[in-house]
Design a protein around this motif. Structure first.
Motif, PDB file in Angstrom:
ATOM      1  N   ILE A  91     -11.761 -24.346  12.128  1.00 35.01           N
ATOM      2  CA  ILE A  91     -11.499 -23.198  13.013  1.00 35.01           C
ATOM      3  C   ILE A  91     -11.595 -21.908  12.208  1.00 35.01           C
ATOM      4  CG2 ILE A  91      -9.769 -22.058  14.482  1.00 35.01           C
ATOM      5  CD1 ILE A  91      -8.742 -24.736  15.356  1.00 35.01           C
TER       6      ILE A  91
ATOM      7  N   VAL B 246     -15.606 -17.771  16.671  1.00 31.65           N
ATOM      8  CA  VAL B 246     -14.324 -18.093  17.297  1.00 31.65           C
ATOM      9  C   VAL B 246     -13.460 -16.838  17.259  1.00 31.65           C
ATOM     10  CG1 VAL B 246     -12.146 -19.253  16.682  1.00 31.65           C
ATOM     11  CG2 VAL B 246     -14.188 -20.615  17.095  1.00 31.65           C
ATOM     12  N   ARG B 247     -12.699 -16.612  18.318  1.00 30.20           N
ATOM     13  CA  ARG B 247     -11.908 -15.392  18.423  1.00 30.20           C
ATOM     14  C   ARG B 247     -10.992 -15.213  17.225  1.00 30.20           C
ATOM     15  NH1 ARG B 247     -10.188 -15.724  23.835  1.00 30.20           N
ATOM     16  NH2 ARG B 247      -9.256 -13.735  23.340  1.00 30.20           N
TER      17      ARG B 247
ATOM     18  N   ASP C 166      -8.383 -13.083  17.306  1.00 28.02           N
ATOM     19  CA  ASP C 166      -7.077 -12.540  17.711  1.00 28.02           C
ATOM     20  C   ASP C 166      -6.010 -13.607  17.906  1.00 28.02           C
ATOM     21  OD1 ASP C 166      -8.248 -13.596  19.941  1.00 28.02           O
ATOM     22  OD2 ASP C 166      -7.714 -11.956  21.288  1.00 28.02           O
ATOM     23  N   VAL C 167      -6.355 -14.877  17.692  1.00 25.33           N
ATOM     24  CA  VAL C 167      -5.335 -15.928  17.695  1.00 25.33           C
ATOM     25  C   VAL C 167      -5.317 -16.523  16.291  1.00 25.33           C
ATOM     26  CG1 VAL C 167      -4.634 -18.163  18.621  1.00 25.33           C
ATOM     27  CG2 VAL C 167      -5.608 -16.445  20.153  1.00 25.33           C
ATOM     28  N   GLU C 168      -4.143 -16.513  15.688  1.00 23.85           N
ATOM     29  CA  GLU C 168      -3.990 -16.974  14.313  1.00 23.85           C
ATOM     30  C   GLU C 168      -4.424 -18.447  14.207  1.00 23.85           C
ATOM     31  OE1 GLU C 168      -1.758 -18.479  10.883  1.00 23.85           O
ATOM     32  OE2 GLU C 168      -0.928 -18.721  12.909  1.00 23.85           O
TER      33      GLU C 168
ATOM     34  N   ARG D  64      -3.580 -21.107  12.447  1.00 23.32           N
ATOM     35  CA  ARG D  64      -2.593 -22.190  12.461  1.00 23.32           C
ATOM     36  C   ARG D  64      -2.055 -22.417  13.871  1.00 23.32           C
ATOM     37  NH1 ARG D  64       2.972 -21.771   9.916  1.00 23.32           N
ATOM     38  NH2 ARG D  64       2.449 -19.607  10.308  1.00 23.32           N
ATOM     39  N   LEU D  65      -1.852 -21.314  14.572  1.00 26.98           N
ATOM     40  CA  LEU D  65      -1.349 -21.381  15.945  1.00 26.98           C
ATOM     41  C   LEU D  65      -2.400 -21.991  16.875  1.00 26.98           C
ATOM     42  CD1 LEU D  65       0.743 -20.734  18.082  1.00 26.98           C
ATOM     43  CD2 LEU D  65       0.164 -18.300  17.876  1.00 26.98           C
ATOM     44  N   ALA D  66      -3.646 -21.558  16.723  1.00 31.31           N
ATOM     45  CA  ALA D  66      -4.734 -22.116  17.534  1.00 31.31           C
ATOM     46  C   ALA D  66      -4.841 -23.623  17.301  1.00 31.31           C
ATOM     47  CB  ALA D  66      -6.054 -21.425  17.200  1.00 31.31           C
TER      48      ALA D  66
ATOM     49  N   ARG E  54      -2.515 -25.719  16.310  1.00 33.82           N
ATOM     50  CA  ARG E  54      -1.387 -26.420  16.948  1.00 33.82           C
ATOM     51  C   ARG E  54      -1.587 -26.557  18.445  1.00 33.82           C
ATOM     52  NH1 ARG E  54       3.565 -23.795  13.463  1.00 33.82           N
ATOM     53  NH2 ARG E  54       3.871 -25.643  12.173  1.00 33.82           N
ATOM     54  N   LEU E  55      -2.063 -25.498  19.080  1.00 33.34           N
ATOM     55  CA  LEU E  55      -2.217 -25.536  20.538  1.00 33.34           C
ATOM     56  C   LEU E  55      -3.346 -26.477  20.951  1.00 33.34           C
ATOM     57  CD1 LEU E  55      -1.577 -21.751  21.335  1.00 33.34           C
ATOM     58  CD2 LEU E  55      -0.034 -23.677  21.794  1.00 33.34           C
ATOM     59  N   VAL E  56      -4.434 -26.473  20.181  1.00 28.63           N
ATOM     60  CA  VAL E  56      -5.545 -27.370  20.500  1.00 28.63           C
ATOM     61  C   VAL E  56      -5.123 -28.827  20.295  1.00 28.63           C
ATOM     62  CG1 VAL E  56      -7.858 -28.106  19.764  1.00 28.63           C
ATOM     63  CG2 VAL E  56      -7.354 -25.661  20.055  1.00 28.63           C
TER      64      VAL E  56
ATOM     65  N   GLY F   2      -2.105 -29.857  20.482  1.00 33.67           N
ATOM     66  CA  GLY F   2      -1.126 -30.115  21.544  1.00 33.67           C
ATOM     67  C   GLY F   2      -1.812 -30.584  22.810  1.00 33.67           C
ATOM     68  N   MET F   3      -2.892 -29.895  23.176  1.00 33.83           N
ATOM     69  CA  MET F   3      -3.631 -30.288  24.382  1.00 33.83           C
ATOM     70  C   MET F   3      -4.220 -31.681  24.222  1.00 33.83           C
ATOM     71  SD  MET F   3      -6.942 -28.488  26.208  1.00 33.83           S
ATOM     72  CE  MET F   3      -6.083 -27.152  27.032  1.00 33.83           C
TER      73      MET F   3
ATOM     74  N   MET G  11      -0.869 -28.550  26.603  1.00 29.54           N
ATOM     75  CA  MET G  11      -0.850 -27.520  25.563  1.00 29.54           C
ATOM     76  C   MET G  11       0.499 -26.809  25.545  1.00 29.54           C
ATOM     77  SD  MET G  11      -3.271 -24.132  25.090  1.00 29.54           S
ATOM     78  CE  MET G  11      -4.715 -24.938  24.403  1.00 29.54           C
TER      79      MET G  11
ATOM     80  N   SER H 167       3.558 -28.990  24.432  1.00 28.55           N
ATOM     81  CA  SER H 167       3.544 -29.401  23.023  1.00 28.55           C
ATOM     82  C   SER H 167       4.270 -28.387  22.139  1.00 28.55           C
ATOM     83  CB  SER H 167       2.107 -29.578  22.531  1.00 28.55           C
ATOM     84  OG  SER H 167       1.456 -28.323  22.371  1.00 28.55           O
TER      85      SER H 167
ATOM     86  N   LEU I 157     -11.447 -20.709  22.833  1.00 29.10           N
ATOM     87  CA  LEU I 157     -11.589 -20.301  21.432  1.00 29.10           C
ATOM     88  C   LEU I 157     -12.846 -19.485  21.167  1.00 29.10           C
ATOM     89  CD1 LEU I 157     -10.900 -23.434  19.178  1.00 29.10           C
ATOM     90  CD2 LEU I 157      -9.623 -21.289  19.168  1.00 29.10           C
TER      91      LEU I 157
END
Lengths: 196, 196
Positions: free
Chosen positions: A135, A144-145, A147-149, A151-153, A155-157, A159-160, B160, B163, B192
Motif C-alpha cells: 500500500i 493510492v490515495r 490522505d489515509v495513513e 497503517r490505518l488503511a 487495518r481497515l482493508v 478488517g473487511m 470493515m 473490525s 483506495l
C-alpha cells in the motif's frame, strides 16, 4: 465412554476434525478428550499421530499462513506496478480465505496464550506488514490515495477481508467465492460511490 | 475470599465493570462470582442492583443498540439524498463505536445462547437491514455502484467498521477517533485508488 472406531485417519483428515473442534469450542476450551470424542478414536490413537493439541494447532495455522504467504511469491504479486500487485494480493487473500475457511478462521481467532499462538500472531503481523508495504509503495507511485495513513488503511482493508469468515459458507447456497472476491476488490479500490 | 468494599456503585458504574469482565472472559464464561470479585463487592450487593448477569448483559447491549439506532433518528440520517444519509450514518457508526467501545464490542460478540443474546442479535440484524435499505436507495438513485449486490456490500462495510473494535484504543496514544472515521468514510465511498 467413547465408542472407538478403527483409526483410519491420515494427518490431514485428523487435522480437519481438530480444526472444526477448535473453531467451535475455542482452542483454550478444547481438551484431548474433546478431540478424541469428535474423531471417534481414543486419545492414545491421537497421540499416535501427533504430540498433542498444540501440534495440531501449529499444523492448522501453518496451513493458513502458508496459503497467505504463498500469495506473495506468486508471479503477479512480484512483478508490475505496486497498485496492480496490491489488487492481485487482495483478490488472492479472499480466495485463500474462502478456500481454507476453517484454517484461516482459526488463525484469526488465535489469542496468544501459548508459544504456538504467539508465533502465529507474529507471522500474521509479518503478513500484514508485507501488505502494508505494498500500500505504501502504491501511495508513493501516486496510485493510492495519500490522505489515509498506510497503517490505518491496512487495518481497515484487513478488517473487511477478515470479516468474511463470520458469514461466508461454501455450501453453494449463498454467495459464490468469485462474487465475494470481485466485490472486495471493487470496494477496496473504488468504494461504493458511483463515478460521476 | 473476597475483600468486600463498601458498595458505592451506581447502576452505570457497576455496568461498566461488568462489561469489562464480559469482554475479557466472554459472557458465557462469566459467573456472578467473577463479577463480585471484579467489582470488589459481595454477590448479594450485586443482586441489590440487578436481578442477575443477564440483566447486566441486557443493559449493556441496550446501550450499544440505543447508540446505533439513535443515529437513524438524527436529522442528517432522515433528510436529503440517500447517499448523503448513508455517508452520515457510516461516519456516525464509527463515532458511536469508538465512544461506546466496550458496549459495542460486547454487542458484536454476542452468540445467541440466551434469550437476551437472541434479542440482541435480532436487533443487530434489524439495524443492518436499515443500513442495507439506505445502500439500496442510494443505488436506485444511481449514486452507489450497482455491480456489487446490496447485501454483500452491507456485510463488507459492516465488516470493515466492526473490525475497529479489535484494535482501536481511546488512550490518546494511537489514532484519534476523527482520523478513523474520516478514513472509513473515504475508503467506503471512494476506495483506495487515487482518481486519475
Amino acid at each position: 465412554m467413547t465408542t472407538a472406531k478403527r483409526d483410519t485417519y491420515t494427518p490431514e483428515s485428523l487435522l480437519s476434525v481438530a480444526v472444526q473442534v477448535f473453531n467451535e469450542r475455542g482452542y483454550d476450551g478444547t481438551s484431548m478428550e474433546h478431540l478424541s470424542r469428535a474423531a471417534g478414536i481414543s486419545k492414545s490413537s491421537i497421540y499416535h499421530h501427533v504430540a498433542g493439541k498444540e501440534e495440531l494447532l501449529r499444523r492448522a495455522v501453518s496451513r493458513a499462513l502458508d496459503g497467505l504467504f504463498g500469495i506473495l511469491d506468486e508471479e503477479h504479486a512480484r512483478g508490475g506496478r505496486a497498485v496492480e500487485r496490491l489488487e492481485y494480493v487482495v483478490r488472492r487473500m479472499v480466495e485463500v480465505l474462502t478456500a481454507e475457511l476453517p484454517y484461516v478462521t482459526l488463525l484469526l481467532r488465535v489469542r496468544g496464550n501459548t508459544g504456538t499462538e504467539r508465533w502465529a500472531l507474529e507471522r500474521r503481523r509479518e503478513f500484514d506488514h508485507r501488505v502494508a508495504g505494498l500500500i505504501k509503495a502504491a501511495a508513493d507511485d501516486g496510485d493510492v490515495r495519500a490522505d489515509v495513513e498506510v497503517r490505518l488503511a491496512t487495518r481497515l482493508v484487513f478488517g473487511m477481508i477478515n470479516s468474511i469468515v463470520e458469514w461466508y459458507r461454501p455450501d453453494g447456497r449463498g454467495m459464490g467465492e468469485r462474487e465475494v472476491s470481485d466485490a472486495v476488490v471493487q470496494l477496496v479500490f473504488s468504494g461504493l460511490r458511483r463515478d460521476q
